[in-house]
Design an enzyme around this catalytic site. Structure first.
Site, PDB file in Angstrom:
ATOM      1  N   SER A 122      -5.840  42.395  20.069  1.00  0.00           N
ATOM      2  CA  SER A 122      -5.359  42.516  21.453  1.00  0.00           C
ATOM      3  C   SER A 122      -5.977  43.707  22.144  1.00  0.00           C
ATOM      4  O   SER A 122      -5.951  43.807  23.358  1.00  0.00           O
ATOM      5  CB  SER A 122      -3.837  42.624  21.477  1.00  0.00           C
ATOM      6  OG  SER A 122      -3.413  43.926  21.221  1.00  0.00           O
ATOM      7  N   LYS A 159      -0.891  49.966  22.109  1.00  0.00           N
ATOM      8  CA  LYS A 159      -1.078  49.390  23.449  1.00  0.00           C
ATOM      9  C   LYS A 159      -1.369  50.517  24.451  1.00  0.00           C
ATOM     10  O   LYS A 159      -1.134  51.687  24.192  1.00  0.00           O
ATOM     11  CB  LYS A 159       0.215  48.678  23.899  1.00  0.00           C
ATOM     12  CG  LYS A 159       0.499  47.379  23.176  1.00  0.00           C
ATOM     13  CD  LYS A 159      -0.426  46.269  23.620  1.00  0.00           C
ATOM     14  CE  LYS A 159      -0.068  44.964  22.925  1.00  0.00           C
ATOM     15  NZ  LYS A 159      -0.256  45.066  21.457  1.00  0.00           N
TER      16      LYS A 159
END
Lengths: 203, 203
Positions: A122, A159
């Site tokens: 991701s 993230k």
DNA sequence: TTCATAAGTAAACATATGTATAGGAGGGAG
DNA sequence: CTCCCTCCTATACATATGTTTACTTATGAA
């Protein structure tokens, strides 16, 4: 580099550990107490010899002015790999130490730094790929949009971290992944630390 | 974090610089002399306030036991980008400082570390891509096969370094590139340092 | 044995260093 | 103006800390 005795190595190791723990060097009497000695002289002798043999630097007459000379071999330090963190869906980040990785002691002088292995893609557009190790410096905050290790409950993820007035967003670097949004404090979202480097052990 | 006055910031900066240079903290009198003050009291007051406000840690009654609290902003330090290094054909590595890059001060506590920007894709299989910044720790040797910055004459390159009995090989991580071989000492091949991290400034 | 070295005890000494007391000059806020 | 804070001088004081001298014990090499 000249050989040192076992005792001298013990002293040297203690100095290293002390510096790692306190960020300043031990005094001669600190060392004396640690080894249960009843005189400062013995410690002084050991330090003198470690300096002579090139294992220590010293500013004479100055308090706590010992510096360990890293020689390239000693510069390798074991940093714990504390688990795996998902870069895709947040999955469990084991708190157990899986392994220890050799890293420049220079990079690991700050206590508490650790490695996480990233799973998933991701963050691929940030060039953090599956299997990469991210070096994390624990801190309770990051600047807006910085890449952080974030814990949600017992899970962790890497993230980009954004804090807005009414929500927190964890954004991926992969167009296939949508931001994860947490509104205010209805979730236990906590920044574990900032990703300070991406490391690939190449050999 | 509470605001500090200009003067307090000057003191804090000096403490940071001193630690960077000496690896141990300044004494109150070191600071006093630096600012040309005629009393230790002023310095003590500044430090007291910096501790109160959370910018410094201190072990009371202990010499040179100041520690700077890195707060994410202060943890950013300017590391020189000393040039561009070819990951393909060895091209000129400018010795001039192109720029300064913000980096965790923790990672840059060792004096002399620097960044190089990698051009080309010869190390692509080691996940060092065109434009990546490699953090280099200067040292005159690397282990067999480690990725090193190597200087050949006035040119530099990033390669896997191998030393054999009669030759030195610089190997790429790209099947399209053949090893560069230097026999013995007929070339001025010198290891500049070891690549300790691959860094991408993502924002 | 003799000699050298490592390691340590004991007792001081000199100074480096943190801390405290007393107070002054200047500026900003109420 | 008064009050409070910042920043500073001047002078000590207490202790933390590096350094030194004199001597002891044990071990291993020549």
């Amino acid at each position: 580099m000249r050989r040192i005795t076992d005792r001298q190595k013990q002293v040297l190791d203690y100095i290293c550990d002390f510096i790692d723990e306190h960020s300043y060097a031990p005094s001669i009497r600190d060392i004396q107490k640690h080894f249960g000695l009843k005189s400062t002289k013995g410690v002084k002798d050991h330090i003198d010899r470690l300096v002579e043999k090139g294992y220590l630097n010293r500013t004479e007459g100055t308090a706590r002015a010992l510096r360990v000379v890293r020689d390239g071999k000693k510069a390798i330090k074991k940093i714990p790999l504390v688990g795996t963190v998902a870069a895709g869906l947040p999955i469990l980040a084991e708190e157990n130490i899986e392994d220890y990785l050799p890293v420049s002691a220079d990079m690991a002088r700050i206590k508490g730094m650790f490695f996480l292995r990233v799973n998933g893609d991701s963050m691929i557009n940030a060039a953090i790929m599956d299997g990469d190790l991210v070096l994390v410096r624990p801190q309770p905050f990051v600047e807006q949009g910085e890449i952080a290790v974030v814990r949600i409950g017992d899970e962790a993820t890497v993230k980009r971290f954004f804090r807005f007035k009414t929500r927190v967003e964890l954004r991926s670097e992969n167009p296939n992944h949508k931001p994860i949004v947490y509104r205010d404090e209805d979730e236990d979202v906590r920044i574990v630390g900032k990703v300070t480097a991406v490391l690939r052990i190449l050999e």
